[in-house]
Motif scaffolding. Sequence first.
Motif, PDB file in Angstrom:
ATOM      1  N   UNK A  38     -69.436  -2.452-135.086  1.00 32.99           N
ATOM      2  CA  UNK A  38     -70.406  -2.447-133.978  1.00 32.99           C
ATOM      3  C   UNK A  38     -71.836  -2.159-134.424  1.00 32.99           C
ATOM      4  N   UNK A  39     -72.016  -1.499-135.558  1.00 31.73           N
ATOM      5  CA  UNK A  39     -73.326  -0.967-135.926  1.00 31.73           C
ATOM      6  C   UNK A  39     -74.386  -2.048-136.051  1.00 31.73           C
ATOM      7  N   UNK A  40     -74.069  -3.155-136.722  1.00 26.95           N
ATOM      8  CA  UNK A  40     -75.087  -4.186-136.948  1.00 26.95           C
ATOM      9  C   UNK A  40     -75.509  -4.846-135.643  1.00 26.95           C
ATOM     10  N   UNK A  41     -74.598  -4.964-134.679  1.00 26.60           N
ATOM     11  CA  UNK A  41     -74.943  -5.570-133.392  1.00 26.60           C
ATOM     12  C   UNK A  41     -75.903  -4.680-132.617  1.00 26.60           C
ATOM     13  N   UNK A  42     -75.640  -3.376-132.613  1.00 25.25           N
ATOM     14  CA  UNK A  42     -76.551  -2.437-131.942  1.00 25.25           C
ATOM     15  C   UNK A  42     -77.936  -2.511-132.575  1.00 25.25           C
ATOM     16  N   UNK A  43     -77.980  -2.549-133.894  1.00 21.88           N
ATOM     17  CA  UNK A  43     -79.271  -2.611-134.584  1.00 21.88           C
ATOM     18  C   UNK A  43     -79.987  -3.933-134.323  1.00 21.88           C
ATOM     19  N   UNK A  44     -79.238  -5.018-134.248  1.00 16.98           N
ATOM     20  CA  UNK A  44     -79.850  -6.323-133.984  1.00 16.98           C
ATOM     21  C   UNK A  44     -80.500  -6.346-132.611  1.00 16.98           C
ATOM     22  N   UNK A  45     -79.812  -5.848-131.599  1.00 13.75           N
ATOM     23  CA  UNK A  45     -80.358  -5.890-130.240  1.00 13.75           C
ATOM     24  C   UNK A  45     -81.553  -4.950-130.110  1.00 13.75           C
ATOM     25  N   UNK A  46     -81.526  -3.830-130.807  1.00 13.59           N
ATOM     26  CA  UNK A  46     -82.704  -2.960-130.818  1.00 13.59           C
ATOM     27  C   UNK A  46     -83.890  -3.709-131.437  1.00 13.59           C
ATOM     28  N   UNK A  47     -83.613  -4.464-132.467  1.00 14.07           N
ATOM     29  CA  UNK A  47     -84.651  -5.261-133.125  1.00 14.07           C
ATOM     30  C   UNK A  47     -85.221  -6.304-132.166  1.00 14.07           C
TER      31      UNK A  47
END
Length: 492
Positions: free
Chosen positions: A181-190
Amino acid sequence: MQRYDMFIDGESRKPAGGEWFPTDNPYVGAPWAEIAKGGEQDVDDAVTAAHRALHTGPWAELTASARGALMRRLGDAIAADARRLAELEVRDNGKLFTEMFGQVSYVPQWFHYYGGLADKIEGTVPPMDKKGYFAYTKKEPVGVVAVITPWNSPLMLLAWKIAPALAAGCTVVIKPSEFTSASTVELVRLFHEAGLPPGVVNVVTGFGKDVGAALVGHPLVRKITFTGSDATGRHINEAAARDFKHVSLELGGKSPNIVFADADLEAAVNGAVSGIFAATGQTCIAGSRLLVQESVHDEIVGKVVDLARTARMGDPMDEHTQVGPITTPAQYAKVLDYVAIAQQEGADLALGGRAAARPECGSGWFVEPTVFTGVRNSMRIAQEEVFGPVLAVIPFKDEDEAVTLANDSRYGLGAGVWTSDIGRALRMADRIRSGTVWVNTYRAVSYLAPFGGFKDSGIGRENGISAINAYVEEKSVWINTGAPTGNPFVLR
Protein backbone atom coordinates in the motif's frame (compact mmCIF):
# COMPACT_ATOMS: atom_id res chain seq x y z
CA MET A 1 8.67 1.83 11.80
CA GLN A 2 7.22 4.31 9.35
CA ARG A 3 3.43 4.69 9.52
CA TYR A 4 1.23 5.32 6.46
CA ASP A 5 -2.18 6.90 6.84
CA MET A 6 -4.92 6.90 4.22
CA PHE A 7 -5.46 9.82 1.84
CA ILE A 8 -9.03 11.11 1.61
CA ASP A 9 -10.40 14.40 0.25
CA GLY A 10 -6.98 15.92 -0.31
CA GLU A 11 -5.43 15.14 3.08
CA SER A 12 -3.85 12.36 5.10
CA ARG A 13 -6.46 10.66 7.24
CA LYS A 14 -6.06 8.34 10.20
CA PRO A 15 -8.34 5.28 10.18
CA ALA A 16 -11.70 5.74 11.86
CA GLY A 17 -11.10 2.54 13.82
CA GLY A 18 -7.72 3.74 15.08
CA GLU A 19 -5.83 0.64 13.94
CA TRP A 20 -2.76 -0.01 11.80
CA PHE A 21 -1.25 -3.28 10.60
CA PRO A 22 2.32 -4.26 9.67
CA THR A 23 3.56 -4.63 6.10
CA ASP A 24 6.53 -6.90 5.43
CA ASN A 25 9.75 -6.56 3.51
CA PRO A 26 9.94 -9.92 1.66
CA TYR A 27 13.72 -9.81 1.42
CA VAL A 28 14.23 -9.72 5.19
CA GLY A 29 11.00 -11.52 6.07
CA ALA A 30 9.99 -8.93 8.64
CA PRO A 31 7.78 -5.82 8.94
CA TRP A 32 9.15 -2.47 7.86
CA ALA A 33 6.11 -0.15 8.13
CA GLU A 34 2.56 0.12 9.42
CA ILE A 35 -0.47 0.70 7.21
CA ALA A 36 -3.78 2.25 8.25
CA LYS A 37 -6.51 -0.37 8.68
CA GLY A 38 -9.53 1.13 6.98
CA GLY A 39 -13.15 0.14 7.38
CA GLU A 40 -16.66 0.97 6.26
CA GLN A 41 -16.62 4.51 7.67
CA ASP A 42 -13.38 5.33 5.86
CA VAL A 43 -14.79 3.96 2.61
CA ASP A 44 -17.93 6.05 2.98
CA ASP A 45 -15.85 9.17 3.66
CA ALA A 46 -13.71 8.55 0.58
CA VAL A 47 -16.61 7.73 -1.75
CA THR A 48 -18.57 10.74 -0.51
CA ALA A 49 -15.55 12.97 -1.16
CA ALA A 50 -15.15 11.50 -4.66
CA HIS A 51 -18.86 11.95 -5.41
CA ARG A 52 -18.74 15.56 -4.24
CA ALA A 53 -15.64 16.27 -6.34
CA LEU A 54 -17.34 14.71 -9.37
CA HIS A 55 -20.26 17.14 -9.27
CA THR A 56 -18.98 20.32 -7.59
CA GLY A 57 -15.76 22.22 -7.20
CA PRO A 58 -12.61 22.64 -9.31
CA TRP A 59 -12.56 19.20 -10.95
CA ALA A 60 -16.15 19.38 -12.14
CA GLU A 61 -15.51 22.83 -13.61
CA LEU A 62 -12.36 21.96 -15.56
CA THR A 63 -12.61 21.83 -19.32
CA ALA A 64 -11.43 18.62 -20.93
CA SER A 65 -8.31 20.41 -22.21
CA ALA A 66 -7.49 21.73 -18.73
CA ARG A 67 -8.04 18.25 -17.31
CA GLY A 68 -5.55 16.87 -19.83
CA ALA A 69 -2.98 19.54 -18.99
CA LEU A 70 -3.29 18.65 -15.30
CA MET A 71 -2.81 14.97 -16.07
CA ARG A 72 0.39 15.72 -17.93
CA ARG A 73 1.63 17.58 -14.85
CA LEU A 74 0.85 14.50 -12.77
CA GLY A 75 2.94 12.42 -15.16
CA ASP A 76 5.84 14.84 -14.83
CA ALA A 77 5.60 14.67 -11.03
CA ILE A 78 5.86 10.87 -11.14
CA ALA A 79 8.88 11.04 -13.44
CA ALA A 80 10.65 13.40 -11.06
CA ASP A 81 10.09 11.06 -8.10
CA ALA A 82 10.35 7.69 -9.85
CA ARG A 83 13.38 6.42 -7.94
CA ARG A 84 11.85 6.98 -4.50
CA LEU A 85 8.55 5.40 -5.55
CA ALA A 86 10.35 2.38 -7.02
CA GLU A 87 12.39 1.91 -3.85
CA LEU A 88 9.14 1.85 -1.85
CA GLU A 89 7.73 -0.82 -4.13
CA VAL A 90 10.84 -2.99 -3.78
CA ARG A 91 10.72 -2.71 0.00
CA ASP A 92 7.03 -3.65 0.00
CA ASN A 93 6.82 -6.41 -2.64
CA GLY A 94 10.38 -7.66 -3.08
CA LYS A 95 10.54 -7.32 -6.86
CA LEU A 96 13.77 -6.24 -8.48
CA PHE A 97 14.64 -2.55 -8.33
CA THR A 98 15.74 -2.71 -11.96
CA GLU A 99 12.24 -3.85 -12.94
CA MET A 100 10.29 -1.57 -10.61
CA PHE A 101 12.31 1.52 -11.50
CA GLY A 102 11.74 0.71 -15.16
CA GLN A 103 8.01 0.35 -14.55
CA VAL A 104 7.63 3.53 -12.48
CA SER A 105 9.72 5.49 -14.99
CA TYR A 106 7.33 4.28 -17.71
CA VAL A 107 4.16 5.14 -15.76
CA PRO A 108 4.21 8.86 -16.71
CA GLN A 109 3.51 7.86 -20.32
CA TRP A 110 0.01 6.72 -19.30
CA PHE A 111 -0.75 10.16 -17.89
CA HIS A 112 0.76 11.94 -20.89
CA TYR A 113 -1.12 9.71 -23.34
CA TYR A 114 -4.52 9.83 -21.66
CA GLY A 115 -4.01 13.49 -20.84
CA GLY A 116 -3.74 14.00 -24.59
CA LEU A 117 -6.95 12.00 -25.13
CA ALA A 118 -8.97 13.91 -22.53
CA ASP A 119 -10.23 16.54 -25.00
CA LYS A 120 -10.75 14.00 -27.78
CA ILE A 121 -13.56 12.02 -26.17
CA GLU A 122 -16.05 12.99 -28.81
CA GLY A 123 -19.72 12.37 -29.49
CA THR A 124 -21.39 12.06 -32.88
CA VAL A 125 -24.14 13.67 -34.95
CA PRO A 126 -25.98 10.71 -36.47
CA PRO A 127 -27.98 11.26 -39.66
CA MET A 128 -31.67 10.97 -38.75
CA ASP A 129 -34.28 8.97 -40.60
CA LYS A 130 -37.11 11.07 -39.12
CA LYS A 131 -37.87 14.45 -40.65
CA GLY A 132 -37.94 17.37 -38.23
CA TYR A 133 -35.48 15.96 -35.69
CA PHE A 134 -31.85 16.69 -34.87
CA ALA A 135 -29.83 14.35 -32.60
CA TYR A 136 -26.36 14.16 -31.18
CA THR A 137 -24.50 11.92 -28.75
CA LYS A 138 -22.13 12.84 -25.94
CA LYS A 139 -19.91 10.84 -23.59
CA GLU A 140 -20.04 11.60 -19.89
CA PRO A 141 -17.97 10.22 -16.99
CA VAL A 142 -19.46 7.01 -15.58
CA GLY A 143 -19.10 8.38 -12.04
CA VAL A 144 -17.11 7.37 -8.98
CA VAL A 145 -14.71 4.53 -9.81
CA ALA A 146 -13.52 1.93 -7.29
CA VAL A 147 -9.98 0.86 -8.20
CA ILE A 148 -8.68 -2.34 -6.58
CA THR A 149 -5.05 -3.18 -7.33
CA PRO A 150 -2.76 -6.20 -6.71
CA TRP A 151 0.60 -6.49 -5.00
CA ASN A 152 2.85 -7.47 -7.89
CA SER A 153 3.10 -4.19 -9.89
CA PRO A 154 1.13 -1.68 -7.81
CA LEU A 155 1.84 1.63 -9.53
CA MET A 156 1.93 0.45 -13.13
CA LEU A 157 -1.37 -1.41 -12.83
CA LEU A 158 -2.84 1.55 -10.95
CA ALA A 159 -1.86 3.85 -13.81
CA TRP A 160 -3.59 1.55 -16.32
CA LYS A 161 -6.83 2.25 -14.45
CA ILE A 162 -6.75 5.78 -13.11
CA ALA A 163 -5.23 7.48 -16.18
CA PRO A 164 -8.20 6.70 -18.49
CA ALA A 165 -10.62 7.24 -15.59
CA LEU A 166 -9.29 10.76 -14.97
CA ALA A 167 -9.18 11.51 -18.70
CA ALA A 168 -12.90 10.65 -18.86
CA GLY A 169 -13.60 13.02 -15.96
CA CYS A 170 -14.30 10.37 -13.30
CA THR A 171 -13.21 10.50 -9.68
CA VAL A 172 -11.54 7.57 -7.95
CA VAL A 173 -11.26 5.66 -4.69
CA ILE A 174 -8.31 3.25 -4.60
CA LYS A 175 -8.05 0.14 -2.47
CA PRO A 176 -4.44 -1.09 -2.89
CA SER A 177 -3.37 -4.55 -1.86
CA GLU A 178 -2.85 -4.78 1.89
CA PHE A 179 0.61 -6.16 1.12
CA THR A 180 1.79 -3.20 -1.00
CA SER A 181 0.00 0.00 0.00
CA ALA A 182 2.85 2.42 0.74
CA SER A 183 3.72 3.45 -2.83
CA THR A 184 0.06 4.13 -3.69
CA VAL A 185 -0.38 6.43 -0.68
CA GLU A 186 2.80 8.28 -1.62
CA LEU A 187 1.75 8.57 -5.27
CA VAL A 188 -1.62 10.13 -4.43
CA ARG A 189 0.03 12.55 -2.00
CA LEU A 190 2.33 13.51 -4.87
CA PHE A 191 -0.70 14.10 -7.12
CA HIS A 192 -2.16 16.62 -4.71
CA GLU A 193 1.17 18.41 -4.38
CA ALA A 194 1.06 18.71 -8.19
CA GLY A 195 -2.36 20.40 -8.07
CA LEU A 196 -4.99 17.64 -8.24
CA PRO A 197 -8.16 18.96 -6.52
CA PRO A 198 -9.28 17.35 -3.25
CA GLY A 199 -11.51 14.31 -3.52
CA VAL A 200 -10.60 13.40 -7.10
CA VAL A 201 -8.29 10.53 -6.12
CA ASN A 202 -8.55 8.94 -2.67
CA VAL A 203 -6.85 5.95 -1.03
CA VAL A 204 -8.39 3.69 1.60
CA THR A 205 -5.97 1.03 2.79
CA GLY A 206 -6.90 -2.18 4.53
CA PHE A 207 -8.24 -5.66 3.91
CA GLY A 208 -10.65 -6.98 1.31
CA LYS A 209 -13.31 -8.06 3.78
CA ASP A 210 -13.36 -4.60 5.38
CA VAL A 211 -12.49 -2.12 2.64
CA GLY A 212 -12.93 -4.01 -0.62
CA ALA A 213 -16.41 -5.31 0.19
CA ALA A 214 -17.60 -1.92 1.44
CA LEU A 215 -16.22 -0.21 -1.65
CA VAL A 216 -17.77 -2.66 -4.11
CA GLY A 217 -21.13 -2.42 -2.36
CA HIS A 218 -21.23 1.36 -1.89
CA PRO A 219 -24.29 2.84 -3.65
CA LEU A 220 -22.38 5.87 -4.97
CA VAL A 221 -19.76 3.74 -6.75
CA ARG A 222 -20.73 3.24 -10.39
CA LYS A 223 -17.69 1.44 -11.78
CA ILE A 224 -15.28 -1.15 -10.39
CA THR A 225 -11.94 -1.97 -11.97
CA PHE A 226 -9.94 -4.82 -10.47
CA THR A 227 -6.75 -6.75 -11.11
CA GLY A 228 -6.20 -9.93 -9.14
CA SER A 229 -7.26 -13.54 -8.81
CA ASP A 230 -10.17 -14.96 -10.76
CA ALA A 231 -11.77 -16.15 -7.50
CA THR A 232 -11.90 -12.60 -6.11
CA GLY A 233 -12.90 -11.23 -9.51
CA ARG A 234 -15.86 -13.59 -9.59
CA HIS A 235 -17.06 -12.34 -6.18
CA ILE A 236 -16.67 -8.72 -7.29
CA ASN A 237 -18.57 -9.34 -10.51
CA GLU A 238 -21.43 -11.01 -8.66
CA ALA A 239 -21.64 -8.22 -6.08
CA ALA A 240 -21.47 -5.50 -8.73
CA ALA A 241 -24.27 -7.13 -10.72
CA ARG A 242 -26.71 -6.55 -7.87
CA ASP A 243 -26.46 -2.78 -8.43
CA PHE A 244 -25.73 -2.95 -12.18
CA LYS A 245 -22.30 -1.42 -11.65
CA HIS A 246 -19.87 -1.39 -14.57
CA VAL A 247 -16.88 -3.72 -14.15
CA SER A 248 -13.46 -4.27 -15.70
CA LEU A 249 -11.65 -7.37 -14.49
CA GLU A 250 -8.06 -8.36 -15.32
CA LEU A 251 -7.62 -11.75 -13.72
CA GLY A 252 -5.33 -14.76 -13.74
CA GLY A 253 -3.55 -16.68 -16.46
CA LYS A 254 -1.88 -19.96 -17.31
CA SER A 255 -0.20 -18.68 -20.42
CA PRO A 256 1.33 -21.02 -23.03
CA ASN A 257 4.77 -20.11 -24.38
CA ILE A 258 4.99 -22.17 -27.59
CA VAL A 259 8.32 -23.08 -29.23
CA PHE A 260 8.39 -24.56 -32.73
CA ALA A 261 11.40 -26.39 -34.11
CA ASP A 262 12.01 -23.68 -36.73
CA ALA A 263 12.38 -20.93 -34.11
CA ASP A 264 15.57 -19.12 -33.18
CA LEU A 265 16.15 -21.48 -30.26
CA GLU A 266 18.48 -19.20 -28.30
CA ALA A 267 15.90 -16.41 -28.44
CA ALA A 268 13.15 -18.84 -27.50
CA VAL A 269 15.10 -20.05 -24.47
CA ASN A 270 15.63 -16.47 -23.33
CA GLY A 271 11.92 -15.83 -23.84
CA ALA A 272 10.97 -18.93 -21.87
CA VAL A 273 13.19 -17.96 -18.94
CA SER A 274 11.99 -14.35 -19.04
CA GLY A 275 8.38 -15.48 -19.23
CA ILE A 276 8.44 -17.45 -15.99
CA PHE A 277 11.44 -16.43 -13.88
CA ALA A 278 11.39 -12.66 -14.41
CA ALA A 279 9.41 -11.04 -11.60
CA THR A 280 9.87 -14.38 -9.78
CA GLY A 281 6.93 -15.67 -11.79
CA GLN A 282 4.59 -13.35 -9.88
CA THR A 283 2.83 -11.93 -12.89
CA CYS A 284 -0.54 -12.68 -14.45
CA ILE A 285 1.08 -13.10 -17.87
CA ALA A 286 3.75 -15.55 -16.70
CA GLY A 287 4.54 -18.07 -19.44
CA SER A 288 4.07 -20.89 -16.96
CA ARG A 289 3.34 -23.56 -19.60
CA LEU A 290 6.23 -24.08 -22.01
CA LEU A 291 4.94 -26.02 -25.02
CA VAL A 292 7.88 -27.39 -27.06
CA GLN A 293 7.79 -29.23 -30.37
CA GLU A 294 8.97 -32.81 -29.84
CA SER A 295 11.99 -32.65 -32.17
CA VAL A 296 13.64 -29.89 -30.09
CA HIS A 297 12.12 -30.71 -26.70
CA ASP A 298 15.23 -32.13 -25.04
CA GLU A 299 17.48 -29.42 -26.45
CA ILE A 300 15.18 -26.63 -25.25
CA VAL A 301 14.74 -28.18 -21.81
CA GLY A 302 18.49 -28.54 -21.41
CA LYS A 303 19.14 -24.93 -22.38
CA VAL A 304 16.32 -23.58 -20.18
CA VAL A 305 17.61 -25.55 -17.19
CA ASP A 306 21.19 -24.43 -17.80
CA LEU A 307 20.20 -20.77 -18.08
CA ALA A 308 17.79 -20.83 -15.11
CA ARG A 309 20.45 -22.49 -12.96
CA THR A 310 22.69 -19.43 -13.39
CA ALA A 311 20.01 -17.00 -12.15
CA ARG A 312 21.39 -14.75 -9.43
CA MET A 313 19.12 -14.59 -6.38
CA GLY A 314 19.34 -12.17 -3.47
CA ASP A 315 18.78 -8.55 -2.52
CA PRO A 316 16.24 -7.06 -4.97
CA MET A 317 17.88 -3.65 -4.59
CA ASP A 318 21.14 -5.05 -6.04
CA GLU A 319 21.26 -4.35 -9.77
CA HIS A 320 22.90 -7.74 -10.38
CA THR A 321 20.06 -9.75 -8.79
CA GLN A 322 17.85 -11.56 -11.30
CA VAL A 323 15.35 -13.42 -9.10
CA GLY A 324 13.92 -11.88 -5.96
CA PRO A 325 11.78 -13.22 -3.11
CA ILE A 326 8.14 -14.26 -3.08
CA THR A 327 6.09 -11.29 -1.85
CA THR A 328 4.06 -12.84 0.98
CA PRO A 329 4.44 -15.79 3.36
CA ALA A 330 1.11 -17.23 2.16
CA GLN A 331 2.22 -17.09 -1.48
CA TYR A 332 5.59 -18.61 -0.55
CA ALA A 333 3.79 -21.56 1.05
CA LYS A 334 1.43 -21.86 -1.92
CA VAL A 335 4.30 -22.08 -4.42
CA LEU A 336 6.01 -24.82 -2.42
CA ASP A 337 2.68 -26.65 -2.11
CA TYR A 338 2.34 -26.68 -5.91
CA VAL A 339 5.85 -28.08 -6.24
CA ALA A 340 4.77 -30.98 -4.02
CA ILE A 341 1.51 -31.41 -5.95
CA ALA A 342 3.38 -31.63 -9.26
CA GLN A 343 5.62 -34.37 -7.92
CA GLN A 344 2.65 -36.27 -6.50
CA GLU A 345 0.98 -36.15 -9.91
CA GLY A 346 4.05 -37.67 -11.56
CA ALA A 347 5.84 -34.69 -13.11
CA ASP A 348 9.63 -34.96 -13.32
CA LEU A 349 11.65 -32.35 -11.46
CA ALA A 350 14.43 -31.07 -13.72
CA LEU A 351 15.53 -28.08 -11.63
CA GLY A 352 14.87 -26.48 -8.26
CA GLY A 353 11.78 -27.58 -6.41
CA ARG A 354 12.70 -26.24 -2.98
CA ALA A 355 13.09 -23.15 -0.87
CA ALA A 356 16.32 -21.33 -1.64
CA ALA A 357 18.98 -21.84 1.02
CA ARG A 358 21.60 -19.59 -0.55
CA PRO A 359 23.40 -17.22 1.87
CA GLU A 360 22.55 -14.23 -0.33
CA CYS A 361 18.83 -14.92 0.21
CA GLY A 362 19.10 -14.27 3.93
CA SER A 363 15.84 -14.75 5.81
CA GLY A 364 13.62 -13.82 2.86
CA TRP A 365 10.93 -15.91 1.19
CA PHE A 366 12.86 -17.33 -1.78
CA VAL A 367 12.04 -20.33 -3.99
CA GLU A 368 14.60 -21.76 -6.40
CA PRO A 369 13.72 -21.45 -10.11
CA THR A 370 11.86 -24.70 -10.76
CA VAL A 371 11.35 -26.67 -13.99
CA PHE A 372 9.08 -29.71 -14.39
CA THR A 373 9.11 -32.00 -17.42
CA GLY A 374 6.89 -34.96 -18.21
CA VAL A 375 3.89 -32.73 -17.56
CA ARG A 376 0.45 -33.60 -18.92
CA ASN A 377 -1.82 -30.66 -19.65
CA SER A 378 -4.47 -32.17 -17.37
CA MET A 379 -2.22 -31.90 -14.31
CA ARG A 380 -2.97 -29.22 -11.74
CA ILE A 381 0.51 -27.76 -12.31
CA ALA A 382 -0.58 -27.11 -15.93
CA GLN A 383 -4.12 -25.91 -15.22
CA GLU A 384 -3.89 -23.81 -12.05
CA GLU A 385 -2.11 -20.51 -11.56
CA VAL A 386 0.92 -20.97 -9.29
CA PHE A 387 2.12 -17.34 -9.37
CA GLY A 388 5.71 -18.23 -8.71
CA PRO A 389 8.94 -19.37 -10.43
CA VAL A 390 7.59 -22.78 -11.50
CA LEU A 391 7.65 -23.88 -15.16
CA ALA A 392 5.69 -26.82 -16.61
CA VAL A 393 7.16 -28.17 -19.90
CA ILE A 394 4.77 -30.00 -22.26
CA PRO A 395 5.76 -31.52 -25.63
CA PHE A 396 3.63 -31.32 -28.79
CA LYS A 397 3.78 -32.88 -32.24
CA ASP A 398 2.45 -30.25 -34.63
CA GLU A 399 0.61 -26.97 -35.01
CA ASP A 400 -2.83 -28.44 -34.38
CA GLU A 401 -1.78 -30.10 -31.15
CA ALA A 402 -0.05 -26.91 -30.00
CA VAL A 403 -3.29 -24.96 -30.50
CA THR A 404 -5.32 -27.64 -28.71
CA LEU A 405 -2.97 -27.61 -25.72
CA ALA A 406 -2.77 -23.82 -25.64
CA ASN A 407 -6.55 -23.44 -25.60
CA ASP A 408 -7.15 -26.28 -23.15
CA SER A 409 -7.29 -23.92 -20.18
CA ARG A 410 -9.96 -21.88 -18.47
CA TYR A 411 -7.65 -18.89 -18.80
CA GLY A 412 -6.84 -16.79 -21.85
CA LEU A 413 -4.67 -13.81 -20.92
CA GLY A 414 -1.39 -14.16 -22.82
CA ALA A 415 0.48 -16.52 -25.14
CA GLY A 416 3.86 -16.64 -26.83
CA VAL A 417 4.72 -18.13 -30.23
CA TRP A 418 8.33 -18.74 -31.32
CA THR A 419 8.75 -19.50 -35.02
CA SER A 420 10.57 -18.25 -38.12
CA ASP A 421 7.50 -18.98 -40.30
CA ILE A 422 5.39 -15.82 -40.65
CA GLY A 423 2.44 -17.82 -41.95
CA ARG A 424 2.52 -20.04 -38.88
CA ALA A 425 2.82 -16.99 -36.62
CA LEU A 426 -0.31 -15.47 -38.16
CA ARG A 427 -2.23 -18.73 -38.01
CA MET A 428 -1.35 -19.26 -34.36
CA ALA A 429 -2.28 -15.68 -33.48
CA ASP A 430 -5.68 -16.27 -35.08
CA ARG A 431 -6.33 -19.62 -33.42
CA ILE A 432 -5.13 -19.04 -29.85
CA ARG A 433 -7.91 -17.82 -27.54
CA SER A 434 -5.95 -15.20 -25.68
CA GLY A 435 -6.12 -11.44 -25.18
CA THR A 436 -2.47 -10.98 -26.16
CA VAL A 437 -0.26 -13.10 -28.42
CA TRP A 438 3.44 -12.29 -28.55
CA VAL A 439 5.44 -13.58 -31.51
CA ASN A 440 9.20 -14.04 -31.01
CA THR A 441 9.04 -11.97 -27.83
CA TYR A 442 7.29 -12.15 -24.50
CA ARG A 443 6.06 -9.97 -21.63
CA ALA A 444 5.93 -6.68 -23.56
CA VAL A 445 3.24 -4.08 -22.72
CA SER A 446 2.45 -0.52 -23.80
CA TYR A 447 -0.04 2.24 -23.04
CA LEU A 448 -0.90 2.07 -26.76
CA ALA A 449 -1.88 -1.61 -26.97
CA PRO A 450 -5.12 -2.94 -25.42
CA PHE A 451 -4.61 -5.53 -22.70
CA GLY A 452 -7.06 -8.00 -21.16
CA GLY A 453 -8.20 -11.58 -21.21
CA PHE A 454 -10.55 -14.14 -22.67
CA LYS A 455 -12.52 -16.68 -20.62
CA ASP A 456 -11.69 -16.67 -16.89
CA SER A 457 -8.93 -14.14 -17.44
CA GLY A 458 -11.35 -11.27 -17.23
CA ILE A 459 -13.73 -8.74 -18.73
CA GLY A 460 -12.83 -5.61 -20.69
CA ARG A 461 -9.58 -4.08 -21.93
CA GLU A 462 -7.06 -1.67 -20.45
CA ASN A 463 -4.65 0.59 -22.36
CA GLY A 464 -5.06 2.07 -25.81
CA ILE A 465 -7.81 4.37 -27.03
CA SER A 466 -10.56 1.85 -26.33
CA ALA A 467 -9.88 1.90 -22.57
CA ILE A 468 -11.58 5.30 -22.33
CA ASN A 469 -14.91 3.67 -23.20
CA ALA A 470 -14.83 1.72 -19.92
CA TYR A 471 -15.15 5.00 -18.01
CA VAL A 472 -17.87 6.82 -19.93
CA GLU A 473 -21.61 6.58 -20.46
CA GLU A 474 -22.97 7.50 -23.88
CA LYS A 475 -26.03 9.74 -24.01
CA SER A 476 -28.31 10.51 -26.97
CA VAL A 477 -29.95 13.92 -27.19
CA TRP A 478 -33.00 14.46 -29.47
CA ILE A 479 -34.23 17.90 -30.51
CA ASN A 480 -37.49 18.51 -32.30
CA THR A 481 -36.80 21.09 -35.02
CA GLY A 482 -40.34 21.20 -36.40
CA ALA A 483 -41.83 17.70 -36.48
CA PRO A 484 -45.58 17.64 -35.77
CA THR A 485 -46.63 16.34 -32.37
CA GLY A 486 -48.90 13.71 -33.88
CA ASN A 487 -50.75 10.98 -32.03
CA PRO A 488 -49.56 11.01 -28.37
CA PHE A 489 -50.29 7.27 -27.98
CA VAL A 490 -47.79 5.96 -30.56
CA LEU A 491 -44.01 5.82 -30.74
CA ARG A 492 -42.50 8.78 -32.56
